[in-house]
Design an enzyme around this catalytic site. Structure first.
Site, PDB file in Angstrom:
ATOM      1  N   ASP A   6      33.323  16.296  11.522  1.00 22.05           N
ATOM      2  CA  ASP A   6      34.548  16.057  10.504  1.00 22.05           C
ATOM      3  C   ASP A   6      35.499  15.074  11.314  1.00 22.05           C
ATOM      4  O   ASP A   6      36.208  15.472  12.322  1.00 22.05           O
ATOM      5  CB  ASP A   6      35.395  17.864  11.048  1.00 22.05           C
ATOM      6  CG  ASP A   6      36.822  18.218  10.495  1.00 22.05           C
ATOM      7  OD1 ASP A   6      36.521  17.222   9.454  1.00 22.05           O
ATOM      8  OD2 ASP A   6      37.175  18.946  10.856  1.00 22.05           O
ATOM      9  N   ASN A   9      42.006  12.508  10.714  1.00 22.31           N
ATOM     10  CA  ASN A   9      43.037  11.332  10.891  1.00 22.31           C
ATOM     11  C   ASN A   9      43.483  10.998  12.105  1.00 22.31           C
ATOM     12  O   ASN A   9      43.523   9.667  12.781  1.00 22.31           O
ATOM     13  CB  ASN A   9      44.987  11.811   9.999  1.00 22.31           C
ATOM     14  CG  ASN A   9      44.724  11.493   8.767  1.00 22.31           C
ATOM     15  OD1 ASN A   9      44.001  10.576   8.140  1.00 22.31           O
ATOM     16  ND2 ASN A   9      44.534  12.885   8.190  1.00 22.31           N
ATOM     17  N   ILE A  12      37.644  13.771  15.994  1.00 22.34           N
ATOM     18  CA  ILE A  12      37.402  13.622  15.378  1.00 22.34           C
ATOM     19  C   ILE A  12      35.844  14.855  15.400  1.00 22.34           C
ATOM     20  O   ILE A  12      36.471  14.794  17.003  1.00 22.34           O
ATOM     21  CB  ILE A  12      35.879  12.647  15.072  1.00 22.34           C
ATOM     22  CG1 ILE A  12      37.194  11.098  13.913  1.00 22.34           C
ATOM     23  CG2 ILE A  12      34.713  12.260  14.680  1.00 22.34           C
ATOM     24  CD1 ILE A  12      35.596  10.038  14.882  1.00 22.34           C
ATOM     25  N   VAL A  13      35.559  15.735  15.304  1.00 23.56           N
ATOM     26  CA  VAL A  13      36.009  17.245  15.354  1.00 23.56           C
ATOM     27  C   VAL A  13      33.760  16.789  15.512  1.00 23.56           C
ATOM     28  O   VAL A  13      33.031  16.549  14.275  1.00 23.56           O
ATOM     29  CB  VAL A  13      36.111  18.330  15.047  1.00 23.56           C
ATOM     30  CG1 VAL A  13      35.318  19.047  15.829  1.00 23.56           C
ATOM     31  CG2 VAL A  13      37.141  18.549  15.373  1.00 23.56           C
ATOM     32  N   ALA A 108      38.051  16.734   1.683  1.00 22.13           N
ATOM     33  CA  ALA A 108      36.400  16.875   1.884  1.00 22.13           C
ATOM     34  C   ALA A 108      36.908  18.054   3.017  1.00 22.13           C
ATOM     35  O   ALA A 108      35.947  19.362   2.731  1.00 22.13           O
ATOM     36  CB  ALA A 108      35.585  15.450   2.374  1.00 22.13           C
ATOM     37  N   ASP A 109      37.471  17.830   3.678  1.00 26.52           N
ATOM     38  CA  ASP A 109      37.699  19.249   4.906  1.00 26.52           C
ATOM     39  C   ASP A 109      38.964  20.586   3.877  1.00 26.52           C
ATOM     40  O   ASP A 109      37.884  21.731   4.594  1.00 26.52           O
ATOM     41  CB  ASP A 109      39.269  18.561   5.504  1.00 26.52           C
ATOM     42  CG  ASP A 109      41.024  18.130   5.031  1.00 26.52           C
ATOM     43  OD1 ASP A 109      40.704  17.615   3.796  1.00 26.52           O
ATOM     44  OD2 ASP A 109      41.817  18.040   5.553  1.00 26.52           O
ATOM     45  N   ASP A 129      45.261  24.639   7.697  1.00 22.08           N
ATOM     46  CA  ASP A 129      44.412  23.851   8.419  1.00 22.08           C
ATOM     47  C   ASP A 129      45.775  23.397   9.270  1.00 22.08           C
ATOM     48  O   ASP A 129      46.339  22.411   7.985  1.00 22.08           O
ATOM     49  CB  ASP A 129      43.543  22.621   7.811  1.00 22.08           C
ATOM     50  CG  ASP A 129      42.444  21.968   8.725  1.00 22.08           C
ATOM     51  OD1 ASP A 129      42.983  22.177   9.671  1.00 22.08           O
ATOM     52  OD2 ASP A 129      41.578  21.393   8.045  1.00 22.08           O
ATOM     53  N   THR A 184      67.680  20.446  26.189  1.00 23.05           N
ATOM     54  CA  THR A 184      67.383  19.868  24.915  1.00 23.05           C
ATOM     55  C   THR A 184      66.311  19.617  24.628  1.00 23.05           C
ATOM     56  O   THR A 184      65.668  19.851  23.671  1.00 23.05           O
ATOM     57  CB  THR A 184      67.586  18.171  25.575  1.00 23.05           C
ATOM     58  OG1 THR A 184      68.916  17.694  25.492  1.00 23.05           O
ATOM     59  CG2 THR A 184      66.927  17.008  24.500  1.00 23.05           C
TER      60      THR A 184
END
Length: 259
Positions: A6, A9, A12-13, A108-109, A129, A184
């Site tokens: 997969d 951006n 990659i899995v 595609a995902d 997702d 902060t």
């Protein structure tokens, strides 16, 4: 065993799947400057670490939202396994009913997530997702994909904030201790994490209001495990949703190709 890849951006899995069981899952940083040889070595090294030889790999399926990396990964898989990878895109059979103005524009995902979710959960569904973008996919009572929403992801929002505000520091993304930050970094962490959780809750409310009925909500992606516990809606976390969908698509399309 099949390799499921997969390409997102940011990451990659890669998963090794045998008879529907995930043997291993690993993450690489997505780099569009890497060559196919470099990605091939990444795959080889991962397989070596998990005790998998190239002879064990029956085939590979790839889903990608990064076209420039897809070509390199396809070539890398072919070099390592000696076989061409199946790719989620035109020509692959999904069995989905996609009711978009232009179904070809569906990522595609999202396609892969729908395939897995419809196998494991009962529609209507909202699929979230959480990666570089936070996407919402909506599946109606009949199992049709009717649309969705795309929002900036947590890291995108945080990077924009630190880049555009000179006095705001880079911070680590952790679970906030409280909503009202005492410094902060705490204030930024609260704003990003609780703010995303509130956005998700609010989007679920509005989607269900527009639908006119409740849904089962399923979340996946690298940030989902940190944010969904902060949400007030019941959200099922399924870290392997995409890998499951890739395995289903590989098996179904391989079966169709057999004489």
């Amino acid at each position: 065993m099949i390799l499921a890849v997969d390409i997102g951006n940011s990451h990659i899995v890669i998963g090794g799947i045998q008879d529907g069981r995930i043997l291993f899952r690993a993450r690489l940083v997505t780099e569009d400057t890497k060559t196919s040889d470099q990605y091939m070595m990444d795959i080889k090294n991962l397989c070596d670490v998990y005790g998998v030889s190239r002879q064990d790999v029956e085939g590979t399926i790839i889903a990608s939202v990064v076209p420039q990396v897809l070509n390199s990964m396809q070539s890398a898989v072919r070099k390592y396994t000696g076989k061409s990878a199946m790719t989620v895109g035109p020509g692959i059979k999904t069995g989905l009913n996609i009711l978009l103005e232009n179904p070809a524009q569906m990522g595609a995902d999202l396609v892969v997530a729908d395939v897995a979710a419809l196998r494991e959960y009962t529609p209507p569904l909202i699929l979230i997702d959480m990666g570089t973008a936070t996407t919402f996919g909506v599946i109606d009572r009949k199992g049709a994909h009717i649309g969705g929403c795309v929002c900036p992801g947590i890291r995108v929002s945080l990077n924009a904030l630190t880049e555009k505000a000179a006095l705001l520091p880079a911070i680590q993304i952790d679970r906030p201790k409280r909503v009202i930050g005492r410094n902060t970094a705490e204030a930024m962490r609260s704003g990003v994490m609780f703010g995303t959780a509130c956005m998700i809750d609010g989007m679920i409310d509005r989607i269900e209001e527009e639908l006119g009925f409740g849904t089962t909500v399923v979340a996946t992606g690298s940030m989902a495990q940190f944010v969904t516990p902060l949400c007030r809606h019941e959200i099922l976390y399924d870290k392997d949703l995409i890998l499951k969908g890739l395995a289903i698509l590989y098996r179904e399309n391989t079966r169709r190709m057999k004489p």
